[in-house]
Design a protein around this motif. Structure first.
Motif, PDB file in Angstrom:
ATOM      1  N   TRP A 255       0.908   4.038 -12.800  1.00 55.50           N
ATOM      2  CA  TRP A 255       2.894   4.449 -12.145  1.00 55.50           C
ATOM      3  C   TRP A 255       2.913   5.308 -11.097  1.00 55.50           C
ATOM      4  CZ3 TRP A 255       5.729   0.857 -15.669  1.00 55.50           C
ATOM      5  CH2 TRP A 255       5.414   0.986 -16.564  1.00 55.50           C
ATOM      6  N   ARG A 256       3.913   4.160 -10.470  1.00 52.39           N
ATOM      7  CA  ARG A 256       4.142   5.807  -9.222  1.00 52.39           C
ATOM      8  C   ARG A 256       5.584   5.512  -9.171  1.00 52.39           C
ATOM      9  NH1 ARG A 256       0.302   5.112  -4.988  1.00 52.39           N
ATOM     10  NH2 ARG A 256       1.658   6.686  -4.343  1.00 52.39           N
ATOM     11  N   PHE A 257       6.427   5.929  -8.475  1.00 52.96           N
ATOM     12  CA  PHE A 257       7.214   6.857  -8.798  1.00 52.96           C
ATOM     13  C   PHE A 257       8.660   6.727  -7.859  1.00 52.96           C
ATOM     14  CE2 PHE A 257       5.417   7.570 -12.102  1.00 52.96           C
ATOM     15  CZ  PHE A 257       6.407   7.496 -13.589  1.00 52.96           C
ATOM     16  N   CYS A 258       8.214   6.356  -6.218  1.00 50.89           N
ATOM     17  CA  CYS A 258       8.733   6.125  -5.302  1.00 50.89           C
ATOM     18  C   CYS A 258       9.411   6.840  -5.002  1.00 50.89           C
ATOM     19  CB  CYS A 258       9.505   5.146  -5.688  1.00 50.89           C
ATOM     20  SG  CYS A 258       8.595   3.442  -6.206  1.00 50.89           S
ATOM     21  N   ASP A 259       9.411   8.565  -5.351  1.00 49.60           N
ATOM     22  CA  ASP A 259       9.973   9.639  -5.042  1.00 49.60           C
ATOM     23  C   ASP A 259       9.325  10.209  -3.551  1.00 49.60           C
ATOM     24  OD1 ASP A 259       8.016   9.928  -6.574  1.00 49.60           O
ATOM     25  OD2 ASP A 259       8.134  12.054  -6.386  1.00 49.60           O
TER      26      ASP A 259
ATOM     27  N   ALA B 278       1.137   9.107 -11.506  1.00 52.71           N
ATOM     28  CA  ALA B 278       1.260   9.093 -13.821  1.00 52.71           C
ATOM     29  C   ALA B 278      -0.187   7.472 -13.772  1.00 52.71           C
ATOM     30  CB  ALA B 278       2.299   8.760 -13.805  1.00 52.71           C
ATOM     31  N   ILE B 279      -1.008   8.396 -14.204  1.00 53.00           N
ATOM     32  CA  ILE B 279      -2.140   7.347 -14.912  1.00 53.00           C
ATOM     33  C   ILE B 279      -2.152   7.318 -15.989  1.00 53.00           C
ATOM     34  CG2 ILE B 279      -4.884   6.952 -15.237  1.00 53.00           C
ATOM     35  CD1 ILE B 279      -4.621   7.860 -12.696  1.00 53.00           C
ATOM     36  N   VAL B 280      -2.431   6.637 -17.384  1.00 53.62           N
ATOM     37  CA  VAL B 280      -2.267   6.309 -18.297  1.00 53.62           C
ATOM     38  C   VAL B 280      -3.947   6.053 -19.335  1.00 53.62           C
ATOM     39  CG1 VAL B 280      -1.286   5.728 -20.336  1.00 53.62           C
ATOM     40  CG2 VAL B 280      -0.146   5.633 -18.753  1.00 53.62           C
ATOM     41  N   LEU B 281      -4.054   6.956 -20.187  1.00 49.86           N
ATOM     42  CA  LEU B 281      -5.971   6.638 -20.458  1.00 49.86           C
ATOM     43  C   LEU B 281      -5.389   6.558 -21.761  1.00 49.86           C
ATOM     44  CD1 LEU B 281      -7.552   9.061 -17.948  1.00 49.86           C
ATOM     45  CD2 LEU B 281      -6.971   6.935 -17.879  1.00 49.86           C
TER      46      LEU B 281
ATOM     47  N   ASP C  49      12.457   4.424 -12.279  1.00 53.39           N
ATOM     48  CA  ASP C  49      12.235   3.859 -11.408  1.00 53.39           C
ATOM     49  C   ASP C  49      10.403   3.706 -11.386  1.00 53.39           C
ATOM     50  OD1 ASP C  49      12.785   2.228  -9.032  1.00 53.39           O
ATOM     51  OD2 ASP C  49      12.433   4.436  -7.993  1.00 53.39           O
ATOM     52  N   ALA C  50       9.873   3.715 -12.082  1.00 58.25           N
ATOM     53  CA  ALA C  50       8.329   3.836 -12.272  1.00 58.25           C
ATOM     54  C   ALA C  50       8.284   2.180 -11.886  1.00 58.25           C
ATOM     55  CB  ALA C  50       7.786   4.694 -14.056  1.00 58.25           C
ATOM     56  N   ARG C  51       6.939   2.122 -11.531  1.00 61.68           N
ATOM     57  CA  ARG C  51       6.288   0.718 -11.444  1.00 61.68           C
ATOM     58  C   ARG C  51       4.873   1.374 -11.429  1.00 61.68           C
ATOM     59  NH1 ARG C  51      10.159  -0.745  -6.115  1.00 61.68           N
ATOM     60  NH2 ARG C  51      11.936   1.247  -6.654  1.00 61.68           N
ATOM     61  N   ARG C  52       5.152  -0.140 -12.086  1.00 56.79           N
ATOM     62  CA  ARG C  52       3.079   0.231 -12.497  1.00 56.79           C
ATOM     63  C   ARG C  52       2.797  -0.643 -11.603  1.00 56.79           C
ATOM     64  NH1 ARG C  52       0.171  -4.186 -15.149  1.00 56.79           N
ATOM     65  NH2 ARG C  52       2.225  -5.754 -15.263  1.00 56.79           N
ATOM     66  N   PHE C  53       1.006  -0.551 -11.067  1.00 58.28           N
ATOM     67  CA  PHE C  53       0.028  -0.739  -9.714  1.00 58.28           C
ATOM     68  C   PHE C  53      -0.724  -2.075 -10.395  1.00 58.28           C
ATOM     69  CE2 PHE C  53      -3.876  -0.935  -7.839  1.00 58.28           C
ATOM     70  CZ  PHE C  53      -3.674  -1.193  -6.649  1.00 58.28           C
ATOM     71  N   SER C  54      -0.875  -3.074  -9.628  1.00 55.83           N
ATOM     72  CA  SER C  54      -0.945  -4.550 -10.503  1.00 55.83           C
ATOM     73  C   SER C  54      -2.382  -4.435  -9.663  1.00 55.83           C
ATOM     74  CB  SER C  54      -0.999  -5.844 -10.457  1.00 55.83           C
ATOM     75  OG  SER C  54      -1.250  -6.252 -11.109  1.00 55.83           O
ATOM     76  N   PRO C  55      -3.835  -4.027  -9.403  1.00 59.00           N
ATOM     77  CA  PRO C  55      -4.825  -4.548  -8.381  1.00 59.00           C
ATOM     78  C   PRO C  55      -4.427  -5.849  -8.158  1.00 59.00           C
ATOM     79  CG  PRO C  55      -5.245  -3.604 -10.307  1.00 59.00           C
ATOM     80  CD  PRO C  55      -4.485  -2.835 -10.669  1.00 59.00           C
ATOM     81  N   SER C  56      -4.353  -6.179  -9.303  1.00 59.95           N
ATOM     82  CA  SER C  56      -4.782  -8.078  -8.890  1.00 59.95           C
ATOM     83  C   SER C  56      -3.906  -8.351  -7.954  1.00 59.95           C
ATOM     84  CB  SER C  56      -4.905  -8.749 -10.474  1.00 59.95           C
ATOM     85  OG  SER C  56      -3.585  -8.364 -10.941  1.00 59.95           O
ATOM     86  N   ARG C  57      -3.225  -7.803  -7.978  1.00 59.31           N
ATOM     87  CA  ARG C  57      -1.680  -8.541  -7.107  1.00 59.31           C
ATOM     88  C   ARG C  57      -1.605  -7.734  -5.773  1.00 59.31           C
ATOM     89  NH1 ARG C  57       2.584  -9.810 -11.407  1.00 59.31           N
ATOM     90  NH2 ARG C  57       4.206 -11.020  -9.543  1.00 59.31           N
ATOM     91  N   ALA C  58      -2.581  -6.537  -5.604  1.00 57.50           N
ATOM     92  CA  ALA C  58      -2.201  -5.865  -4.238  1.00 57.50           C
ATOM     93  C   ALA C  58      -2.447  -5.894  -3.494  1.00 57.50           C
ATOM     94  CB  ALA C  58      -3.538  -4.548  -4.610  1.00 57.50           C
TER      95      ALA C  58
ATOM     96  N   MET D 225      -0.129  -3.599  -6.014  1.00 59.07           N
ATOM     97  CA  MET D 225       1.144  -4.344  -5.983  1.00 59.07           C
ATOM     98  C   MET D 225       1.904  -3.308  -6.679  1.00 59.07           C
ATOM     99  SD  MET D 225       2.815  -8.042  -6.554  1.00 59.07           S
ATOM    100  CE  MET D 225       4.717  -8.719  -6.952  1.00 59.07           C
ATOM    101  N   LEU D 226       3.253  -2.992  -6.702  1.00 59.85           N
ATOM    102  CA  LEU D 226       3.694  -2.332  -8.080  1.00 59.85           C
ATOM    103  C   LEU D 226       4.902  -3.466  -8.376  1.00 59.85           C
ATOM    104  CD1 LEU D 226       4.927   0.979  -5.619  1.00 59.85           C
ATOM    105  CD2 LEU D 226       2.994   0.227  -7.531  1.00 59.85           C
ATOM    106  N   ILE D 227       4.843  -3.258  -9.993  1.00 59.87           N
ATOM    107  CA  ILE D 227       5.387  -3.943 -10.659  1.00 59.87           C
ATOM    108  C   ILE D 227       6.936  -3.265 -11.058  1.00 59.87           C
ATOM    109  CG2 ILE D 227       5.524  -5.658 -12.701  1.00 59.87           C
ATOM    110  CD1 ILE D 227       2.864  -6.272 -11.651  1.00 59.87           C
TER     111      ILE D 227
END
Length: 376
Positions: A353-357, A340-343, A367-376, A1-3
């Motif tokens: 993160w995803r940017f929906c472009d 985008a991946i922040v390490l 428009d950045a949205r954080r990917f949440s695997p626990s809520r995907a 899920m994207l947040i």
């Protein structure tokens, strides 16, 4: 899920010591940008580019980042980009490289790598012309296996092409894709520290990435020749050494899947060696002109992440297996786009993160949205 976390959610999620990796959505092609950790000296960051498929998208992203905490200013020596890599001379990887190197951002590039495979395309010839005109401002290098650069705390090492492939370039005895510069990145890099009469090898628990470019099986077979230690040895002694060092062979946390996940780019054996927890695929999806990503490649990645062939168990979804596509859409048919991946250097943070472009859209950081695997 994207947040969605507000206008500055993405920018505020990055700490000065983090490495930020962008895989831009440019369709069936590659444009990759790394923002290195902030320098203690003045707080500026350097950047590292691998391929520029199109002319406008990467410069527009850099313009948007300029002045933000992720790109607060140019280093004192003026070189924002210590290294730019053109993995191989196909337009879907270097179509925008001549404009990038000849433009405003190109004036801050110190070194360019390209494999040395002559290809009579306009993009390749123009790239070579720009490099010739920029001499000695830009150092031009044609690396082979083992070539290494340290960009601050990031270690960049060439896995391929090797000398055997390079010697065949001039005769066209090798597929152009197998001329690709495949890279292994280690963050933070291992190093040797010496204090008075004592020498210590510092080997932190590094984050490792493999960027496969368009390398095909001929190239990967040579990687295992040049790096025999990359092939796991199951002997008890070898296992004990790996356990003591905390590292295994070709294993990498993040794999940029070779050749847009074509059926000739990966095998089950290769993915089992790498064992990525995150696999990234850059393609238009849905078949497209070249039928990328191919079902054969995707099934190999899925089987390596969750073996079900013998058990017959129902397999988890791709996002749950850590497989992400630039062309993907979520369950509400929202385009996901650039990744985008922040390490963090400690291993405690990995945020996607995803940017929906779309491939032709500029990236909107708001428009950045954080990917949440626990809520995907």
């Amino acid at each position: 899920m994207l947040i969605r976390e507000g206008r500055d959610g993405f920018l505020n999620s990055v700490s000065p010591e983090d490495l930020v990796y962008f895989l831009l959505n440019v369709g069936d092609g590659d444009t990759q940008l790394f923002l290195l950790p902030a320098r203690e000296k003045d707080g500026t960051r350097r950047a590292f580019v691998v391929d520029v498929a199109t002319s406008r998208k990467l410069p527009a992203l850099l313009d948007a980042l300029q002045g933000s905490p992720l790109l607060p200013g140019k280093p004192d020596d003026g070189y924002l980009f210590p290294l730019v890599v053109a993995t191989h001379p196909h337009d879907d990887h270097i179509g925008g490289m001549p404009d990038f190197l000849a433009g405003e951002w190109g004036r801050t590039v110190r070194e360019v790598w390209e494999p040395g495979y002559y290809h009579p395309s306009e993009a390749y010839i123009e790239t070579m012309r720009v490099l010739e005109d920029a001499d000695p401002h830009i150092q031009h290098t044609q690396p082979t296996t083992g070539t290494t650069r340290f960009l601050g705390r990031l270690r960049v090492q060439v896995l391929s092409p090797n000398i055997a492939l390079r010697s065949r370039f001039d005769t066209y005895g090798v597929d152009l894709n197998d001329a690709s510069i495949a890279l292994r990145l280690e963050f933070p890099a291992s190093r040797v520290e010496q204090s008075r009469y004592r020498r210590k090898y510092v080997r932190p628990k590094a984050r490792t990435l493999i960027l496969g470019a368009d390398s095909l099986l001929g190239s990967w077979s040579q990687v295992l020749v040049d790096f025999p230690e990359l092939r796991p040895d199951k002997a008890p002694t070898a296992r004990a050494i790996r356990k003591a060092l905390g590292r295994e062979a070709l294993r990498a946390e993040i794999l940029k899947v070779p050749h847009h996940a074509s059926k000739h780019g990966v095998t089950l054996g290769l993915i089992e060696l790498v064992q990525p927890s995150v696999s990234l695929v850059s393609s238009v999806g849905g078949g497209g002109k070249y039928n990328f990503p191919h079902l054969v490649a995707l099934e190999a990645i899925r089987e390596a992440r969750q073996p079900t062939t013998l058990s017959g168990k129902k397999r988890k979804g791709d996002f749950q297996l850590g497989i992400h596509y630039t062309a993907a859409r979520d369950t509400n048919e929202v385009r996901l786009g650039t990744i985008a991946i922040v390490l963090s250097p400690t291993g405690k943070k990995r945020v996607i993160w995803r940017f929906c472009d779309s491939p032709t859209d500029f990236i909107d950081l708001a428009d950045a949205r954080r990917f949440s695997p626990s809520r995907a």
